[in-house]
Scaffold this active site. Structure first.
Site, mmCIF file in Angstrom:
data_model
loop_
_atom_site.group_PDB
_atom_site.id
_atom_site.type_symbol
_atom_site.label_atom_id
_atom_site.label_comp_id
_atom_site.label_asym_id
_atom_site.label_seq_id
_atom_site.Cartn_x
_atom_site.Cartn_y
_atom_site.Cartn_z
ATOM 1 N N ARG A 15 0.860 -1.139 -0.150
ATOM 2 C CA ARG A 15 0.111 0.020 -0.082
ATOM 3 C C ARG A 15 0.863 1.069 0.055
ATOM 4 N NH1 ARG A 15 -0.379 4.404 2.771
ATOM 5 N NH2 ARG A 15 0.141 3.535 4.853
ATOM 6 N N ASP A 16 1.434 1.335 1.074
ATOM 7 C CA ASP A 16 2.529 2.720 1.200
ATOM 8 C C ASP A 16 3.452 2.719 -0.011
ATOM 9 O OD1 ASP A 16 3.640 4.961 2.289
ATOM 10 O OD2 ASP A 16 3.504 4.466 4.195
ATOM 11 N N HIS A 207 5.622 4.043 12.518
ATOM 12 C CA HIS A 207 5.427 4.039 11.183
ATOM 13 C C HIS A 207 6.310 4.986 10.701
ATOM 14 C CE1 HIS A 207 2.910 3.654 7.295
ATOM 15 N NE2 HIS A 207 3.708 5.005 7.075
ATOM 16 N N HIS A 209 8.967 6.455 8.180
ATOM 17 C CA HIS A 209 9.664 6.585 7.116
ATOM 18 C C HIS A 209 11.213 6.919 7.269
ATOM 19 C CE1 HIS A 209 6.311 6.561 4.252
ATOM 20 N NE2 HIS A 209 5.663 6.392 5.438
ATOM 21 N N CYS A 240 4.397 9.102 0.098
ATOM 22 C CA CYS A 240 3.252 9.742 0.265
ATOM 23 C C CYS A 240 3.052 10.776 -0.755
ATOM 24 C CB CYS A 240 2.556 10.247 1.769
ATOM 25 S SG CYS A 240 1.087 10.891 1.729
ATOM 26 N N ASN A 249 9.533 4.142 3.348
ATOM 27 C CA ASN A 249 9.330 3.322 4.856
ATOM 28 C C ASN A 249 10.753 2.783 5.168
ATOM 29 O OD1 ASN A 249 6.351 3.235 4.026
ATOM 30 N ND2 ASN A 249 6.197 3.356 6.058
HETATM 31 P P1 HMG Z 1 -12.860 14.640 -1.915
HETATM 32 O O1 HMG Z 1 -12.564 15.009 -3.439
HETATM 33 O O2 HMG Z 1 -13.168 15.664 -0.669
HETATM 34 O O3 HMG Z 1 -14.254 13.750 -1.696
HETATM 35 O O4 HMG Z 1 -11.948 13.789 -1.435
HETATM 36 P P2 HMG Z 1 -15.465 13.627 -2.526
HETATM 37 O O5 HMG Z 1 -16.306 12.828 -1.869
HETATM 38 O O6 HMG Z 1 -15.871 14.694 -3.265
HETATM 39 O O7 HMG Z 1 -14.933 12.385 -3.532
HETATM 40 C C1 HMG Z 1 -14.084 12.931 -4.839
HETATM 41 C C2 HMG Z 1 -14.654 11.712 -5.859
HETATM 42 O O8 HMG Z 1 -13.890 10.607 -5.373
HETATM 43 C C3 HMG Z 1 -15.991 11.288 -6.121
HETATM 44 O O9 HMG Z 1 -16.171 10.890 -7.490
HETATM 45 C C4 HMG Z 1 -16.147 10.144 -5.048
HETATM 46 O O10 HMG Z 1 -17.286 9.479 -5.523
HETATM 47 C C5 HMG Z 1 -14.782 9.336 -5.220
HETATM 48 P P3 HMG Z 1 -16.931 11.669 -8.507
HETATM 49 O O11 HMG Z 1 -18.332 11.947 -7.722
HETATM 50 O O12 HMG Z 1 -16.154 12.996 -8.605
HETATM 51 O O13 HMG Z 1 -17.154 10.793 -9.635
HETATM 52 N N1 HMG Z 1 -14.533 8.749 -4.022
HETATM 53 C C6 HMG Z 1 -14.386 7.583 -3.658
HETATM 54 N N2 HMG Z 1 -14.154 6.525 -4.870
HETATM 55 C C7 HMG Z 1 -13.700 5.248 -4.285
HETATM 56 N N3 HMG Z 1 -13.536 5.007 -2.979
HETATM 57 C C8 HMG Z 1 -13.452 5.880 -2.199
HETATM 58 C C9 HMG Z 1 -14.023 7.237 -2.663
HETATM 59 N N4 HMG Z 1 -14.269 8.480 -1.769
HETATM 60 C C10 HMG Z 1 -14.464 9.267 -2.805
HETATM 61 N N5 HMG Z 1 -13.399 5.779 -0.842
HETATM 62 C C11 HMG Z 1 -10.982 11.785 0.225
HETATM 63 C C12 HMG Z 1 -11.734 12.969 -0.021
HETATM 64 C C13 HMG Z 1 -10.722 11.286 1.351
HETATM 65 C C14 HMG Z 1 -11.948 10.829 -0.694
HETATM 66 C C15 HMG Z 1 -9.690 11.857 -0.781
HETATM 67 O O14 HMG Z 1 -9.185 12.857 -0.216
HETATM 68 C C16 HMG Z 1 -8.819 10.582 -0.666
HETATM 69 O O15 HMG Z 1 -9.182 9.418 -1.165
HETATM 70 N N6 HMG Z 1 -7.707 10.727 -0.059
HETATM 71 C C17 HMG Z 1 -6.840 9.750 0.056
HETATM 72 C C18 HMG Z 1 -5.490 10.145 0.099
HETATM 73 C C19 HMG Z 1 -4.471 9.050 0.190
HETATM 74 O O16 HMG Z 1 -4.576 7.855 -0.179
HETATM 75 N N7 HMG Z 1 -3.295 9.281 0.629
HETATM 76 C C20 HMG Z 1 -2.173 8.267 1.042
HETATM 77 C C21 HMG Z 1 -2.517 7.478 2.079
HETATM 78 S S1 HMG Z 1 -2.116 8.276 3.740
HETATM 79 C C22 HMG Z 1 -0.531 7.994 3.899
HETATM 80 O O17 HMG Z 1 0.296 7.578 3.096
HETATM 81 C C23 HMG Z 1 0.133 8.269 5.218
HETATM 82 C C24 HMG Z 1 0.437 6.847 6.275
HETATM 83 O O18 HMG Z 1 1.228 5.943 5.477
HETATM 84 C C25 HMG Z 1 1.003 7.200 7.312
HETATM 85 C C26 HMG Z 1 2.208 8.087 7.347
HETATM 86 O O19 HMG Z 1 3.145 7.713 6.642
HETATM 87 O O20 HMG Z 1 2.246 9.200 8.029
HETATM 88 C C27 HMG Z 1 -1.031 6.128 6.237
HETATM 89 MG MG MG Z 2 3.421 6.061 5.377
#
Ligand code: HMG
Ligand code: MG
Length: 301
Positions: A15-16, A207, A209, A240, A249
């Site tokens: 995933r990450d 967690h 990096h 990310c 990581n």
């Molecule tokens: P948004 O644009 O504010 O929300 O995104 P929305 O509800 O307006 O959705 C936009 C579009 O996405 C819509 O489609 C939704 O239907 C669709 P449209 O109507 O335009 O056709 N949608 C989805 N589709 C499938 N599955 C879903 C979903 N949700 C909405 N679940 C939102 C807000 C939270 C959805 C967006 O910002 C998002 O998905 N963000 C994720 C970002 C991400 O994955 N970042 C990386 C992971 S975090 C990380 O790496 C850190 C970590 O490792 C820890 C660390 O290292 O610190 C965990």
């Molecule tokens: Mg991470």
């Protein structure tokens, strides 16, 4: 030095790691990676993210990945879920564990999930409650616990506040993310000790990096105060999309090598892990970003 007898490794590479690749990795490669990690004895393999494919196209095939992997008994396959839509997709894929992901920094929260910290907690609460009602376990992430790519220093009080909120909504474990790898051992340990005042240390995970090469030292410093779960990524994959400068990581191989050498059990077969790292690195056209893996591969060549 007091260390836990056993450390649980959560390999977040599929995933990450793969969310941060510029090219979208083929579904079959992802499935093979997850299977190889399971076969190596990794007890928890983060298999994907049910996030918006508009935001992170690299994870758009999470449903297919979850359908294609062999689920080993005793292995957990958590997936990231940001909202109710993500939860519906996770339920449809017969997922048993989800991870919700907040941040200790306002700016990062906006960039990563398009809402403030407070809004994110309001959004996560019903998701967590519904997931538990559906029989799932919920893990909580906090990003930017030791620094933010946009805001710089992050107050430990902010980490503590989010940890308390995630605990209140039923997260069985809280994973503390040094998203951009800026922490150093004494700072990492002090942060963990502060959070451990509100969430027991045996329910905290690290967690880290490895951007500044500090992750292994930071992990050791935190194991000494009782943490016994560590997120790592095979071959040092990771990053990310919303954290400029974040590199991989800490490599799973490096952590397992260190723990093996200190007599701390992980249940992981290091050579099989190294082979899994070689597999994904060769699919990505590069060497594993793990010192231990490179040394072992060179020795066995
Ligand atoms: P948004 O644009 O504010 O929300 O995104 P929305 O509800 O307006 O959705 C936009 C579009 O996405 C819509 O489609 C939704 O239907 C669709 P449209 O109507 O335009 O056709 N949608 C989805 N589709 C499938 N599955 C879903 C979903 N949700 C909405 N679940 C939102 C807000 C939270 C959805 C967006 O910002 C998002 O998905 N963000 C994720 C970002 C991400 O994955 N970042 C990386 C992971 S975090 C990380 O790496 C850190 C970590 O490792 C820890 C660390 O290292 O610190 C965990
Ligand atoms: Mg991470």
């Amino acid at each position: 030095m007091t260390l836990p007898k056993h450390v649980t490794i959560v390999d977040v590479g599929p995933r990450d790691g793969l969310q941060a690749e510029p090219e979208i990795v083929e579904t079959t490669i992802k499935i093979e990676l997850v299977n190889r990690l399971s076969a190596a004895g990794v007890p928890s393999v983060e298999a994907g993210a049910f996030v918006s494919p508009k935001w992170v196209p690299q994870m758009a095939d999470a449903t297919e990945v979850l359908a294609g992997i062999k689920r080993y008994p005793g292995t957990r396959y958590p997936v990231l879920v940001p909202n109710e839509k993500g939860l519906e997709r996770a339920i449809a894929s017969d997922v048993k564990e989800i991870a919700i992901f907040g941040a200790a920094s306002e700016f990062f929260s906006q960039k990563n999930i398009n809402c403030s910290i407070e809004e994110s907690l309001e959004r996560f609460r019903p998701v967590s409650i519904a997931a538990q009602a559906a029989g799932m376990q919920v893990r909580g992430y906090i990003s930017c616990v030791l620094g933010c790519p946009y805001e710089g220093d992050v107050a430990v009080e902010s980490v503590v506040r989010v940890a308390r909120a995630l605990d209140d909504m039923g997260c069985y474990e809280i994973s503390l993310g040094d998203t951009i790898g800026v922490g150093t051992p004494s700072k990492a340990r002090a942060m963990v000790e502060a959070v451990a005042k509100v969430v027991p240390v045996d329910r905290l995970a690290l967690h880290f990096h490895d951007t500044y090469g500090q992750a292994l030292a930071n992990i050791l410093a935190c194991l000494e105060v009782g943490v016994a779960t560590v997120d790592t990524a095979v071959a040092g994959l990771g990053g990310c999309p919303y954290a400029p400068g974040a590199s991989g990581n800490i490599a799973s191989e490096d952590v397992v090598y260190m723990l093996d050498g200190m007599g701390v059990e992980t249940g992981i077969d290091l050579l099989a892990l190294v082979e899994a790292g070689r597999f994904i690195s060769s699919a990505l056209g590069r060497e594993p970003n793990s010192r231990a893996a490179k040394a072992i591969l060179a020795k066995n060549a």
